[in-house]
Write a protein that holds these residues in place. Sequence first.
Motif, PDB file in Angstrom:
ATOM      1  N   ALA A  18      26.565  -8.374  81.766  1.00  8.20           N
ATOM      2  CA  ALA A  18      27.643  -9.095  82.438  1.00  8.20           C
ATOM      3  C   ALA A  18      28.564  -8.148  83.180  1.00  8.20           C
ATOM      4  N   ALA A  19      28.259  -6.846  83.142  1.00  9.47           N
ATOM      5  CA  ALA A  19      29.102  -5.863  83.826  1.00  9.47           C
ATOM      6  C   ALA A  19      28.239  -4.762  84.421  1.00  9.47           C
ATOM      7  N   ILE A  20      28.597  -4.378  85.629  1.00  4.28           N
ATOM      8  CA  ILE A  20      27.958  -3.270  86.325  1.00  4.28           C
ATOM      9  C   ILE A  20      29.060  -2.325  86.762  1.00  4.28           C
ATOM     10  N   VAL A  21      28.890  -1.042  86.491  1.00  5.48           N
ATOM     11  CA  VAL A  21      29.803  -0.033  87.009  1.00  5.48           C
ATOM     12  C   VAL A  21      29.014   0.796  88.016  1.00  5.48           C
ATOM     13  N   ALA A  80      39.710  -2.782  80.242  1.00  7.80           N
ATOM     14  CA  ALA A  80      40.398  -4.056  80.020  1.00  7.80           C
ATOM     15  C   ALA A  80      40.065  -5.059  81.126  1.00  7.80           C
ATOM     16  N   ALA A  81      39.944  -4.585  82.367  1.00  7.83           N
ATOM     17  CA  ALA A  81      39.584  -5.477  83.476  1.00  7.83           C
ATOM     18  C   ALA A  81      38.166  -6.015  83.291  1.00  7.83           C
ATOM     19  N   ILE A  82      37.266  -5.172  82.800  1.00  4.60           N
ATOM     20  CA  ILE A  82      35.898  -5.624  82.521  1.00  4.60           C
ATOM     21  C   ILE A  82      35.919  -6.693  81.428  1.00  4.60           C
ATOM     22  N   ALA A  83      36.600  -6.393  80.333  1.00  2.00           N
ATOM     23  CA  ALA A  83      36.666  -7.338  79.210  1.00  2.00           C
ATOM     24  C   ALA A  83      37.309  -8.658  79.634  1.00  2.00           C
ATOM     25  N   SER A  97      34.268   6.169  89.240  1.00  2.00           N
ATOM     26  CA  SER A  97      33.480   7.409  89.252  1.00  2.00           C
ATOM     27  C   SER A  97      32.698   7.620  87.962  1.00  2.00           C
ATOM     28  N   ALA A  98      33.282   7.342  86.813  1.00  2.00           N
ATOM     29  CA  ALA A  98      32.600   7.458  85.513  1.00  2.00           C
ATOM     30  C   ALA A  98      31.762   8.736  85.433  1.00  2.00           C
ATOM     31  N   LEU A  99      32.353   9.849  85.816  1.00  2.00           N
ATOM     32  CA  LEU A  99      31.609  11.097  85.985  1.00  2.00           C
ATOM     33  C   LEU A  99      31.051  11.686  84.693  1.00  2.00           C
ATOM     34  N   LYS A 100      31.761  11.527  83.613  1.00  2.00           N
ATOM     35  CA  LYS A 100      31.332  12.142  82.354  1.00  2.00           C
ATOM     36  C   LYS A 100      30.813  11.099  81.374  1.00  2.00           C
ATOM     37  N   ARG A 101      29.935  11.555  80.509  1.00  2.00           N
ATOM     38  CA  ARG A 101      29.379  10.678  79.477  1.00  2.00           C
ATOM     39  C   ARG A 101      30.503  10.057  78.646  1.00  2.00           C
ATOM     40  N   LYS A 102      31.498  10.851  78.275  1.00  2.00           N
ATOM     41  CA  LYS A 102      32.569  10.303  77.433  1.00  2.00           C
ATOM     42  C   LYS A 102      33.373   9.238  78.172  1.00  2.00           C
ATOM     43  N   TYR A 103      33.450   9.304  79.500  1.00  2.00           N
ATOM     44  CA  TYR A 103      34.119   8.242  80.261  1.00  2.00           C
ATOM     45  C   TYR A 103      33.289   6.964  80.203  1.00  2.00           C
ATOM     46  N   ARG A 104      31.983   7.101  80.352  1.00  2.00           N
ATOM     47  CA  ARG A 104      31.097   5.930  80.279  1.00  2.00           C
ATOM     48  C   ARG A 104      31.118   5.337  78.868  1.00  2.00           C
ATOM     49  N   ASP A 105      31.139   6.212  77.860  1.00  2.00           N
ATOM     50  CA  ASP A 105      31.229   5.730  76.478  1.00  2.00           C
ATOM     51  C   ASP A 105      32.534   4.963  76.257  1.00  2.00           C
ATOM     52  N   ARG A 106      33.605   5.460  76.851  1.00  2.00           N
ATOM     53  CA  ARG A 106      34.895   4.773  76.699  1.00  2.00           C
ATOM     54  C   ARG A 106      34.831   3.380  77.321  1.00  2.00           C
ATOM     55  N   LEU A 107      34.213   3.264  78.484  1.00  2.00           N
ATOM     56  CA  LEU A 107      34.064   1.947  79.112  1.00  2.00           C
ATOM     57  C   LEU A 107      33.155   1.051  78.279  1.00  2.00           C
ATOM     58  N   ARG A 108      32.113   1.625  77.703  1.00  2.00           N
ATOM     59  CA  ARG A 108      31.208   0.845  76.841  1.00  2.00           C
ATOM     60  C   ARG A 108      31.909   0.353  75.580  1.00  2.00           C
ATOM     61  N   SER A 109      33.000   0.998  75.188  1.00  2.00           N
ATOM     62  CA  SER A 109      33.731   0.513  74.009  1.00  2.00           C
ATOM     63  C   SER A 109      34.377  -0.848  74.288  1.00  2.00           C
ATOM     64  N   PHE A 110      34.566  -1.183  75.556  1.00  2.00           N
ATOM     65  CA  PHE A 110      35.105  -2.489  75.943  1.00  2.00           C
ATOM     66  C   PHE A 110      33.995  -3.519  76.129  1.00  2.00           C
ATOM     67  N   ASP A 113      27.176  -3.507  76.945  1.00  2.00           N
ATOM     68  CA  ASP A 113      26.015  -3.633  77.819  1.00  2.00           C
ATOM     69  C   ASP A 113      26.358  -3.522  79.297  1.00  2.00           C
ATOM     70  N   ILE A 114      27.086  -2.497  79.642  1.00  2.00           N
ATOM     71  CA  ILE A 114      27.371  -2.208  81.042  1.00  2.00           C
ATOM     72  C   ILE A 114      26.152  -1.510  81.636  1.00  2.00           C
ATOM     73  N   LEU A 115      25.722  -1.972  82.806  1.00  2.00           N
ATOM     74  CA  LEU A 115      24.713  -1.256  83.572  1.00  2.00           C
ATOM     75  C   LEU A 115      25.449  -0.293  84.492  1.00  2.00           C
ATOM     76  N   PHE A 116      25.188   0.993  84.353  1.00  2.00           N
ATOM     77  CA  PHE A 116      25.777   1.999  85.236  1.00  2.00           C
ATOM     78  C   PHE A 116      24.802   2.269  86.373  1.00  2.00           C
ATOM     79  N   VAL A 117      25.283   2.126  87.601  1.00  2.00           N
ATOM     80  CA  VAL A 117      24.487   2.368  88.793  1.00  2.00           C
ATOM     81  C   VAL A 117      25.047   3.624  89.441  1.00  2.00           C
TER      82      VAL A 117
END
Length: 187
Positions: A18-21, A80-83, A97-110, A113-117
């Motif tokens: 339901a979310a794509i970054v 929060a906007a995704i949620a 940008s989601a440049l680092k793994r830890k940034y993507r992990d932080r977004l995944r905490s919200f 199942d985010i698809l990162f493109v």
Amino acid sequence: MRNFENLPGRTGPDGPVAAIVVMGVTGCGKTAVGEAIARHLGWRFVEGDRLHPPENIAKMSSGQPLTDADRSGWLDAIGAAIAEGIADGGGVVVACSALKRKYRDRLRSFQPDILFVHLVIDRETAWQRVGSRKGHFMPASLVDSQFAALELPQADEFAINLNGLESVDELSAQTTDRVLTTQGYRI
């Protein structure tokens, strides 16, 4: 390569996707591609740059790269906007940008199942694109810091890498085809 249909919980638009970054370094086309994907899917689009606090924009405008601490609140605002978008019953596409793994992990905490493109471009193209755009706070002098910070999505992340030199329409089509198709999906 792994088959999409064999990944737990990832069943396409009727499942948890339901979310794509749309991610990548500055100048890769995140906004244009993200807007096109959102239009195609009928989902909400969120421009991550608009969620930066004024102090982040001032820092980048003066040619200083953001630190992990600077990005912390910004990533939480994007999460929060995704949620919120998903809670409202729709899909969400975000340019971030989601440049680092830890940034993507932080977004995944919200939303797990985010698809990162990831829109992949080279330094020279990024320099040219950022140097020629008008009215954006990110100067071309920060291109190298973006590449220095970039951690490519790993095999265990739900992500695809696309050639950011292709047209917006082609990149949007490739992404939406992957979201909408469950048979033979490859990541």
